[in-house]
Design a protein around this motif. Structure first.
Motif, PDB file in Angstrom:
ATOM      1  N   SER A   1       4.014  14.013  19.519  1.00 22.40           N
ATOM      2  CA  SER A   1       2.697  14.607  19.728  1.00 22.40           C
ATOM      3  C   SER A   1       2.087  15.006  18.392  1.00 22.40           C
ATOM      4  CB  SER A   1       2.782  15.820  20.656  1.00 22.40           C
ATOM      5  OG  SER A   1       3.556  16.827  20.065  1.00 22.40           O
TER       6      SER A   1
ATOM      7  N   CYS B   1      -1.213  17.297  16.831  1.00 20.67           N
ATOM      8  CA  CYS B   1      -2.198  18.329  17.158  1.00 20.67           C
ATOM      9  C   CYS B   1      -3.514  18.051  16.436  1.00 20.67           C
ATOM     10  CB  CYS B   1      -1.642  19.687  16.743  1.00 20.67           C
ATOM     11  SG  CYS B   1      -2.767  21.038  17.044  1.00 20.67           S
ATOM     12  N   ASN B   2      -4.641  18.242  17.133  1.00 16.64           N
ATOM     13  CA  ASN B   2      -5.937  17.979  16.510  1.00 16.64           C
ATOM     14  C   ASN B   2      -6.445  19.173  15.695  1.00 16.64           C
ATOM     15  OD1 ASN B   2      -6.803  19.754  18.613  1.00 16.64           O
ATOM     16  ND2 ASN B   2      -8.799  18.757  18.661  1.00 16.64           N
ATOM     17  N   SER B   3      -5.830  20.341  15.826  1.00 17.92           N
ATOM     18  CA  SER B   3      -6.303  21.530  15.117  1.00 17.92           C
ATOM     19  C   SER B   3      -5.121  22.336  14.579  1.00 17.92           C
ATOM     20  CB  SER B   3      -7.152  22.412  16.047  1.00 17.92           C
ATOM     21  OG  SER B   3      -7.512  23.600  15.384  1.00 17.92           O
ATOM     22  N   ARG B   4      -4.738  22.034  13.352  1.00 22.08           N
ATOM     23  CA  ARG B   4      -3.615  22.756  12.738  1.00 22.08           C
ATOM     24  C   ARG B   4      -3.955  24.236  12.547  1.00 22.08           C
ATOM     25  NH1 ARG B   4       0.888  20.382  13.810  1.00 22.08           N
ATOM     26  NH2 ARG B   4       0.866  18.223  13.218  1.00 22.08           N
TER      27      ARG B   4
ATOM     28  N   GLU C   1      -3.468  25.899  15.892  1.00 17.82           N
ATOM     29  CA  GLU C   1      -2.032  25.883  16.169  1.00 17.82           C
ATOM     30  C   GLU C   1      -1.326  26.996  15.391  1.00 17.82           C
ATOM     31  OE1 GLU C   1       1.731  22.786  15.915  1.00 17.82           O
ATOM     32  OE2 GLU C   1       0.117  22.622  14.461  1.00 17.82           O
TER      33      GLU C   1
ATOM     34  N   GLU D   1      -1.986  12.916  21.659  1.00 20.16           N
ATOM     35  CA  GLU D   1      -2.746  13.799  20.787  1.00 20.16           C
ATOM     36  C   GLU D   1      -3.063  15.038  21.607  1.00 20.16           C
ATOM     37  OE1 GLU D   1      -6.811  14.179  18.135  1.00 20.16           O
ATOM     38  OE2 GLU D   1      -6.545  12.431  19.403  1.00 20.16           O
TER      39      GLU D   1
ATOM     40  N   VAL E   1      -5.349  18.087  22.182  1.00 18.49           N
ATOM     41  CA  VAL E   1      -6.694  18.546  21.862  1.00 18.49           C
ATOM     42  C   VAL E   1      -6.849  19.966  22.395  1.00 18.49           C
ATOM     43  CG1 VAL E   1      -9.161  18.125  22.177  1.00 18.49           C
ATOM     44  CG2 VAL E   1      -7.575  16.180  21.970  1.00 18.49           C
TER      45      VAL E   1
ATOM     46  N   THR F   1      -9.163  23.287  22.987  1.00 15.06           N
ATOM     47  CA  THR F   1     -10.539  23.734  23.138  1.00 15.06           C
ATOM     48  C   THR F   1     -10.501  25.177  23.625  1.00 15.06           C
ATOM     49  OG1 THR F   1     -11.118  21.501  23.877  1.00 15.06           O
ATOM     50  CG2 THR F   1     -12.773  23.194  24.178  1.00 15.06           C
TER      51      THR F   1
ATOM     52  N   GLU G   1      -3.362  13.926  25.460  1.00 16.67           N
ATOM     53  CA  GLU G   1      -3.956  12.630  25.762  1.00 16.67           C
ATOM     54  C   GLU G   1      -3.099  11.492  25.213  1.00 16.67           C
ATOM     55  OE1 GLU G   1      -7.810  13.015  23.957  1.00 16.67           O
ATOM     56  OE2 GLU G   1      -8.529  14.363  25.544  1.00 16.67           O
TER      57      GLU G   1
END
Length: 119
Positions: free
Chosen positions: A31, A33-36, A39, A82, A84, A86, A97
């Motif tokens: 996996s 992550c789109n936002s380190r 995270e 990935e 995501v 929000t 996803e």
């Protein structure tokens, strides 16, 4: 929502979101992550929990996620995803996803969550 070093609080929503991210991500082959930044912020909230509380929350999330994901877990273990993140309407939305299936998790302010599998 950024982590504030000067503000001490017990935010169960962020803590639960991180545990869900950590556990559900582990069911996939890989996996990303789109936002380190988010995270890391969630991780810092998680670290504020006492170890016993971390372990109890992790056990509860594992038990429930395995129940909710059930039969698709073997399929997910072969896929990359990935993640995501929000944050809107005072809820965290995590979408894992793959391009084929999506596992979505919604966490409210009280730390209650719902796990969906979208095929």
């Amino acid at each position: 929502m950024a982590y504030k070093f000067t503000e001490k609080r017990n935010n169960i929503q962020e803590q639960t979101t991180y545990v869900l991210y950590m556990i559900v991500s582990s069911y996939f082959h890989k996996s990303i992550c789109n936002s380190r930044t988010l995270e890391t912020s969630l991780y810092l909230h998680y670290l504020e929990m006492p170890k016993s509380q971390q372990e109890n929350l992790e056990k509860q999330v594992i038990r429930r996620s395995e129940q909710d994901l059930g039969e698709v877990m073997s399929v997910l273990s072969q896929m990359n995803c990935e993640v995501v993140f929000t944050h809107r309407d005072n809820r965290y939305y995590l979408d894992f996803e793959t391009g084929f299936e999506t596992v979505s998790v919604v966490v409210d302010q009280m730390g209650h969550y719902v796990i969906y599998v979208l095929m």
